[in-house]
Write a protein that holds these residues in place. Structure first.
Motif, short mmCIF file in Angstrom:
data_model
loop_
_atom_site.label_atom_id
_atom_site.label_comp_id
_atom_site.label_asym_id
_atom_site.label_seq_id
_atom_site.Cartn_x
_atom_site.Cartn_y
_atom_site.Cartn_z
N VAL A 13 8.65 6.44 -6.70
CA VAL A 13 7.58 6.22 -7.69
C VAL A 13 8.12 6.44 -9.10
O VAL A 13 7.84 5.66 -10.02
CB VAL A 13 6.38 7.14 -7.41
CG1 VAL A 13 5.33 7.01 -8.51
CG2 VAL A 13 5.75 6.81 -6.05
N GLN A 14 8.88 7.51 -9.29
CA GLN A 14 9.44 7.77 -10.62
C GLN A 14 10.41 6.68 -11.06
O GLN A 14 10.41 6.27 -12.23
CB GLN A 14 10.13 9.14 -10.62
CG GLN A 14 9.16 10.31 -10.49
CD GLN A 14 9.86 11.65 -10.39
OE1 GLN A 14 10.98 11.74 -9.86
NE2 GLN A 14 9.23 12.70 -10.88
N LYS A 15 11.21 6.18 -10.13
CA LYS A 15 12.14 5.09 -10.45
C LYS A 15 11.37 3.81 -10.81
O LYS A 15 11.75 3.08 -11.73
CB LYS A 15 13.06 4.83 -9.26
CG LYS A 15 14.17 3.81 -9.54
CD LYS A 15 15.12 3.71 -8.34
CE LYS A 15 16.30 2.80 -8.65
NZ LYS A 15 15.89 1.42 -8.94
N LEU A 16 10.28 3.56 -10.08
CA LEU A 16 9.45 2.39 -10.35
C LEU A 16 8.88 2.46 -11.76
O LEU A 16 8.88 1.47 -12.51
CB LEU A 16 8.33 2.31 -9.32
CG LEU A 16 7.50 1.03 -9.25
CD1 LEU A 16 8.36 -0.15 -8.82
CD2 LEU A 16 6.33 1.22 -8.28
N MET A 17 8.41 3.63 -12.14
CA MET A 17 7.84 3.82 -13.47
C MET A 17 8.89 3.61 -14.56
O MET A 17 8.61 3.01 -15.60
CB MET A 17 7.25 5.23 -13.58
CG MET A 17 6.04 5.46 -12.69
SD MET A 17 5.57 7.21 -12.57
CE MET A 17 5.23 7.59 -14.26
N THR A 18 10.11 4.09 -14.29
CA THR A 18 11.19 3.97 -15.27
C THR A 18 11.73 2.54 -15.36
O THR A 18 11.88 1.99 -16.46
CB THR A 18 12.34 4.93 -14.91
OG1 THR A 18 11.85 6.27 -14.89
CG2 THR A 18 13.47 4.83 -15.94
#
Length: 353
Positions: A141-146
């Protein structure tokens, strides 16, 4: 042979021919269908169904999504989550998501029973945030946001997957980013007194008050843990996930009592202690002292509680994902928001360490 429950044309929401993205009911149906698609992706993999034989794509294609990534459990190599990208029309509807990240529930079979069962125990004992499956989910999820520079992401999960979605949403909410979250039949990681039918109501109430005072008292006495719980609950208060439960589901139904009792006790002295007690658990308070950092997924500051009042044939159906896209569903809605602890300080002194 595939179960009829896995076949979209037989058991899916075929009645939803077009989506009104501003409608909460349509949003619920889409989120639940994508969670089901994730579960069926694992079944497709296990049964070597690919191409035209795969059943999972039928659960996301009608809603104009594509699966761009699958999340793998590194212990049993099973698919436990998926990332779906919405093929947005132009202009995009303001209420439609750009991405939906979903997590499946427990699969009660020989192939998945050990790992899923172990994670179910982690939910009960507050260690789900220490598992590789959760870490994979949070990283994704964090990678997707970034990578896409977006917060236009929905989280959704059923049962065990709802616990993973909850803790993922919590961690991200602590950074003041509040992702829209759909939690279907999440486990309530505490044994409710209502399970003991041989106890009379007065005794249950006395035991509940004793439990509240004990939990609140321990948390108040452990000043550092108490401050940590207050700070975290305050940060999470603005995050309001959608919580879907059925009274006939023994795994998630206690959320109804959890929020009802918290609301009833507001404005009373025992209620102030209850504010502390419902922020934490004895396991969480004690583990904080031991620096274990457990996370009890059932402790939610705020939620939009949606209760399906339709009586189903068995507890298994009451816990199932399929009920959440049925046309004859009977829903009751209530919003619950955390009341910041203020007057409590006038009644309870600070303890010096």
């Amino acid at each position: 042979m595939a179960s009829n429950l896995d076949v979209f044309e037989i058991s899916g929401p075929v009645h939803l021919s077009s989506i009104d993205w501003s409608c909460p009911h349509d949003q619920r149906v889409v989120a639940a269908s994508l969670v089901q698609a994730t579960c069926i992706q694992e079944k497709d993999r296990e049964n070597k169904r690919a191409g035209s034989e795969a059943l999972a794509p039928a659960w996301w294609q009608p809603f104009h999504f594509e699966c761009i990534e699958i999340l793998i459990d590194n212990h049993d190599s099973s698919i436990f989550g998926c990332i779906y990208k919405f093929k947005q029309p132009f202009p995009a509807h303001p209420s439609s998501p750009r991405f939906v990240v979903t997590f499946r529930g427990t699969l009660p079979d020989r192939r998945h029973g050990f790992q899923d069962g172990f994670l179910d125990l982690c939910v009960i004992f507050g260690g789900i945030n220490k598992t590789a499956r959760f870490e994979t989910a949070l990283d994704a999820v964090q990678k997707l946001m970034t990578d896409y520079n977006t917060q236009d992401i929905w989280l959704a999960g059923h049962s065990l997957g709802a616990s993973i979605a909850t803790v993922t949403g919590k961690y991200i909410a602590k950074t003041n980013i509040h992702l829209k979250t759909f939690l279907f039949n999440p486990p309530f990681a505490s044994i409710p007194l209502d399970w003991f039918s041989n106890l009379d109501n007065k005794l249950k109430e006395r035991l509940r008050i004793c439990k509240t005072i004990l939990k609140g008292g321990v948390s108040l006495f452990m000043q550092n843990q108490r401050k940590k719980s207050l700070d975290e609950f305050s940060k999470l208060a603005a995050w309001t996930p959608y919580l879907y439960v059925n009274p006939g589901d023994p795994i998630s139904a206690s959320y109804i009592t959890y929020f009802k009792e918290r609301k009833e006790k507001e404005g009373k002295i025992i209620g102030y202690v209850e504010q502390v007690a419902t922020r934490t658990s004895l396991r969480e308070s004690c583990s904080g002292v031991l620096s274990r950092g457990s996370e009890m997924s059932h402790l939610l500051p705020s939620a939009s509680l949606v209760v399906n009042l339709k009586k189903l044939k068995s507890w298994y159906e009451s816990h199932g994902i399929h009920q959440w896209w049925q046309q004859d569903i009977c829903l009751e809605f209530s919003d619950h928001h955390y009341q910041h602890e203020t007057k409590l300080m006038h009644f309870i002194p600070h303890f010096k360490s």
